[in-house]
Design a protein around this motif. Sequence first.
Motif, PDB file in Angstrom:
ATOM      1  N   ARG A   1      12.039   6.887 -15.080  1.00 17.49           N
ATOM      2  CA  ARG A   1      13.069   6.311 -14.196  1.00 17.49           C
ATOM      3  C   ARG A   1      13.095   7.033 -12.846  1.00 17.49           C
ATOM      4  N   GLU A   2      11.898   7.184 -12.254  1.00 16.68           N
ATOM      5  CA  GLU A   2      11.770   8.009 -11.058  1.00 16.68           C
ATOM      6  C   GLU A   2      12.595   7.483  -9.877  1.00 16.68           C
ATOM      7  N   ASN A   3      12.714   6.156  -9.753  1.00 11.15           N
ATOM      8  CA  ASN A   3      13.477   5.625  -8.622  1.00 11.15           C
ATOM      9  C   ASN A   3      14.938   6.031  -8.710  1.00 11.15           C
ATOM     10  N   ILE A   4      15.463   6.130  -9.930  1.00 15.58           N
ATOM     11  CA  ILE A   4      16.849   6.539 -10.117  1.00 15.58           C
ATOM     12  C   ILE A   4      17.020   8.004  -9.738  1.00 15.58           C
ATOM     13  N   ARG A   5      16.089   8.835 -10.218  1.00 13.90           N
ATOM     14  CA  ARG A   5      16.185  10.261  -9.901  1.00 13.90           C
ATOM     15  C   ARG A   5      15.997  10.507  -8.409  1.00 13.90           C
ATOM     16  N   ASN A   6      15.125   9.743  -7.762  1.00 15.77           N
ATOM     17  CA  ASN A   6      14.971   9.853  -6.314  1.00 15.77           C
ATOM     18  C   ASN A   6      16.310   9.656  -5.617  1.00 15.77           C
ATOM     19  N   SER A   7      17.025   8.641  -6.043  1.00 15.47           N
ATOM     20  CA  SER A   7      18.300   8.312  -5.413  1.00 15.47           C
ATOM     21  C   SER A   7      19.344   9.380  -5.679  1.00 15.47           C
ATOM     22  N   PHE A   8      19.390   9.885  -6.920  1.00 16.73           N
ATOM     23  CA  PHE A   8      20.354  10.936  -7.237  1.00 16.73           C
ATOM     24  C   PHE A   8      20.068  12.193  -6.430  1.00 16.73           C
ATOM     25  N   LEU A   9      18.804  12.578  -6.333  1.00 16.86           N
ATOM     26  CA  LEU A   9      18.458  13.785  -5.586  1.00 16.86           C
ATOM     27  C   LEU A   9      18.790  13.610  -4.110  1.00 16.86           C
ATOM     28  N   PHE A  10      18.495  12.446  -3.575  1.00 16.33           N
ATOM     29  CA  PHE A  10      18.848  12.173  -2.180  1.00 16.33           C
ATOM     30  C   PHE A  10      20.347  12.325  -1.963  1.00 16.33           C
ATOM     31  N   SER A  11      21.132  11.799  -2.879  1.00 18.28           N
ATOM     32  CA  SER A  11      22.584  11.898  -2.756  1.00 18.28           C
ATOM     33  C   SER A  11      23.052  13.346  -2.832  1.00 18.28           C
ATOM     34  N   MET A  12      22.475  14.120  -3.769  1.00 19.35           N
ATOM     35  CA  MET A  12      22.866  15.516  -3.887  1.00 19.35           C
ATOM     36  C   MET A  12      22.541  16.282  -2.617  1.00 19.35           C
ATOM     37  N   LEU A  13      21.367  16.047  -2.042  1.00 21.03           N
ATOM     38  CA  LEU A  13      20.986  16.735  -0.810  1.00 21.03           C
ATOM     39  C   LEU A  13      21.846  16.281   0.366  1.00 21.03           C
ATOM     40  N   THR A  14      22.220  15.011   0.377  1.00 21.48           N
ATOM     41  CA  THR A  14      23.096  14.509   1.439  1.00 21.48           C
ATOM     42  C   THR A  14      24.450  15.215   1.388  1.00 21.48           C
ATOM     43  N   MET A  15      25.017  15.318   0.187  1.00 21.79           N
ATOM     44  CA  MET A  15      26.306  15.986   0.043  1.00 21.79           C
ATOM     45  C   MET A  15      26.201  17.476   0.339  1.00 21.79           C
ATOM     46  N   ALA A  16      25.095  18.093  -0.070  1.00 20.66           N
ATOM     47  CA  ALA A  16      24.894  19.512   0.214  1.00 20.66           C
ATOM     48  C   ALA A  16      24.818  19.756   1.721  1.00 20.66           C
ATOM     49  N   SER A  17      24.115  18.888   2.438  1.00 19.97           N
ATOM     50  CA  SER A  17      24.018  19.053   3.889  1.00 19.97           C
ATOM     51  C   SER A  17      25.386  18.896   4.547  1.00 19.97           C
ATOM     52  N   TYR A  18      26.203  17.986   3.999  1.00 18.88           N
ATOM     53  CA  TYR A  18      27.558  17.780   4.528  1.00 18.88           C
ATOM     54  C   TYR A  18      28.416  19.029   4.355  1.00 18.88           C
TER      55      TYR A  18
ATOM     56  N   GLU B   1      25.497  28.285   8.306  1.00 21.73           N
ATOM     57  CA  GLU B   1      25.473  29.703   7.970  1.00 21.73           C
ATOM     58  C   GLU B   1      24.193  30.025   7.194  1.00 21.73           C
ATOM     59  N   PRO B   2      23.459  31.084   7.580  1.00 25.08           N
ATOM     60  CA  PRO B   2      22.217  31.422   6.872  1.00 25.08           C
ATOM     61  C   PRO B   2      22.407  31.622   5.375  1.00 25.08           C
ATOM     62  N   GLN B   3      23.539  32.219   4.981  1.00 27.69           N
ATOM     63  CA  GLN B   3      23.770  32.470   3.556  1.00 27.69           C
ATOM     64  C   GLN B   3      23.885  31.163   2.780  1.00 27.69           C
ATOM     65  N   GLU B   4      24.550  30.180   3.373  1.00 32.47           N
ATOM     66  CA  GLU B   4      24.713  28.884   2.703  1.00 32.47           C
ATOM     67  C   GLU B   4      23.372  28.170   2.595  1.00 32.47           C
ATOM     68  N   TYR B   5      22.615  28.223   3.666  1.00 34.99           N
ATOM     69  CA  TYR B   5      21.298  27.584   3.696  1.00 34.99           C
ATOM     70  C   TYR B   5      20.376  28.234   2.665  1.00 34.99           C
ATOM     71  N   ASP B   6      20.395  29.568   2.619  1.00 33.16           N
ATOM     72  CA  ASP B   6      19.551  30.301   1.673  1.00 33.16           C
ATOM     73  C   ASP B   6      19.955  30.014   0.223  1.00 33.16           C
ATOM     74  N   PHE B   7      21.277  29.921  -0.018  1.00 30.76           N
ATOM     75  CA  PHE B   7      21.720  29.644  -1.383  1.00 30.76           C
ATOM     76  C   PHE B   7      21.217  28.290  -1.854  1.00 30.76           C
ATOM     77  N   LEU B   8      21.297  27.283  -0.996  1.00 30.01           N
ATOM     78  CA  LEU B   8      20.855  25.949  -1.375  1.00 30.01           C
ATOM     79  C   LEU B   8      19.368  25.953  -1.711  1.00 30.01           C
ATOM     80  N   GLY B   9      18.576  26.635  -0.899  1.00 29.39           N
ATOM     81  CA  GLY B   9      17.145  26.727  -1.180  1.00 29.39           C
ATOM     82  C   GLY B   9      16.873  27.398  -2.518  1.00 29.39           C
ATOM     83  N   LYS B  10      17.589  28.480  -2.788  1.00 29.84           N
ATOM     84  CA  LYS B  10      17.414  29.187  -4.057  1.00 29.84           C
ATOM     85  C   LYS B  10      17.823  28.308  -5.233  1.00 29.84           C
ATOM     86  N   PHE B  11      18.889  27.542  -5.062  1.00 29.36           N
ATOM     87  CA  PHE B  11      19.334  26.640  -6.130  1.00 29.36           C
ATOM     88  C   PHE B  11      18.247  25.617  -6.456  1.00 29.36           C
ATOM     89  N   LEU B  12      17.646  25.040  -5.427  1.00 32.93           N
ATOM     90  CA  LEU B  12      16.587  24.056  -5.642  1.00 32.93           C
ATOM     91  C   LEU B  12      15.385  24.693  -6.328  1.00 32.93           C
TER      92      LEU B  12
END
Length: 206
Positions: free
Chosen positions: A56-73, A82-93
């Motif tokens: 179900r790759e198309n579904i997961r693509n959409s979910f990941l896009f949404s998660m990254l959109t909200m994270a960027s917000y 903030e560098p710390q916030e940016y670094d944390f998100l990268g580490k989480f991924l």
Amino acid sequence: MAFGKWINNLKGLFEEGPMKELTEHVSAQSQTKLSAENVVITDEFRNTFNVNSPVRENIRNSFLFSMLTMASYIVIADGKVEPQEYDFLGKFLRDTFSEEAEVEGMDVVKKLIAKHDELEAYKPMAFLQLIGDCGSQIASTLNEDLRYQMLSMLALIVKSDANISDKEIESLKEVAVYIGMKATDVDALMNLDPEKAKDEWQWMKG
């Protein structure tokens, strides 16, 4: 679909809408409200948002896009990155998915932040509308436990630096409502005093 190939479809995701229809609801799990540091990221969460999974790759693509959109917000909620916030998100991924997901996911976040500035320049609130669209699909398709895990990740972005602003908390609560959660869930995730939070966030009851 490989993660790198999906990145090339980012323009299409903006033009065609951020989410795809999902016909199955994921089974419900525990609904205990924990602070963000104590929320465990489950295999179900990894499988739901892991774009490299062949199922179900198309579904997961959409979910990941949404998660990254909200994270960027959330990253730009206080008007700066903030560098710390940016670094944390990268580490989480990286820790949740893979090193490839970190590199290419953060590239998506950069594009989303640039898109935010572009949209706000000619159509204020347009990016927030995108957040609402993503949130509505998340709310209608994912169980509460998965949504709480995602919200915990966003809360940890805010907690990753020493400066937690009212605007960041407000943005977290906006996202919470959009994904079908409650403003009080953010209070639990952020370890906010319930009575103080009740007085400070009356606007969420309107």
